[in-house]
Design an enzyme around this catalytic site. Structure first.
Site, short mmCIF file in Angstrom:
data_model
loop_
_atom_site.label_atom_id
_atom_site.label_comp_id
_atom_site.label_asym_id
_atom_site.label_seq_id
_atom_site.Cartn_x
_atom_site.Cartn_y
_atom_site.Cartn_z
N CYS A 73 0.84 -1.21 0.00
CA CYS A 73 0.00 0.00 0.00
C CYS A 73 0.88 1.26 0.00
O CYS A 73 1.56 1.55 0.97
CB CYS A 73 -0.91 -0.03 1.23
SG CYS A 73 -1.79 1.51 1.54
N CYS A 76 0.00 3.77 2.78
CA CYS A 76 0.40 3.23 4.09
C CYS A 76 1.88 3.49 4.33
O CYS A 76 2.28 3.88 5.44
CB CYS A 76 0.14 1.72 4.14
SG CYS A 76 -1.58 1.23 3.92
#
Length: 148
Positions: A73, A76
């Site tokens: 991600c 993230c």
């Protein structure tokens, strides 16, 4: 230990030479075993099915931020250094509990996480306050953390 040996040697020498020996000093008492201190609550932890209940117990002492994340991600990974920085600045006032969504699909379903990054404020074993889903930058992250 050396002190005791000296006291015993002195007593033996006094007996051999016909004198009276002062009573040998008692050996120092063995250290009293202290009750184990409550385990320190870490400021950062990887959440697994095996330690999830323990992490929830910690939330009764201080806020736990469940960070639903994944290595793949992009957002993230952009948010991660700021979470680390703020956790350090806050001196562990809250637990950064990282939940890898690929390794913990059951937890993701339990909390209804549909998008990542997702931060959940857990206090007293339940979700408290708002969630922060997505990453809008360090300022909004800091503001959200300040409201734990």
């Amino acid at each position: 230990m050396t002190y005791r040996r000296l006291a015993v040697a002195t007593a033996v020498a006094a007996m051999l030479f016909g004198g009276t020996a002062a009573p040998a000093l008692a050996a120092p008492a063995a250290p009293v075993a202290e009750a184990p201190a409550t385990a320190e609550i870490p400021s950062v932890v990887e959440v697994t099915p095996a330690n999830y209940e323990q992490v929830m117990q910690w939330s009764h002492t201080k806020p736990v931020v469940l960070d639903f994340t994944a290595d793949w991600c992009y957002w993230c990974q952009k948010q991660k250094p700021y979470l680390q920085k703020y956790n350090t600045e806050d001196q562990g006032a809250w637990v950064w509990a990282k939940v890898d969504v690929d390794d913990n699909p059951t937890l993701s379903r339990k909390y209804g996480v549909r998008g990542i990054p997702a931060l959940l404020n857990i206090q007293n074993g339940t979700e408290a306050g708002s969630r922060l889903v997505g990453y809008d930058g360090p300022t909004s992250l800091r503001t959200w953390l300040n409201n734990l």
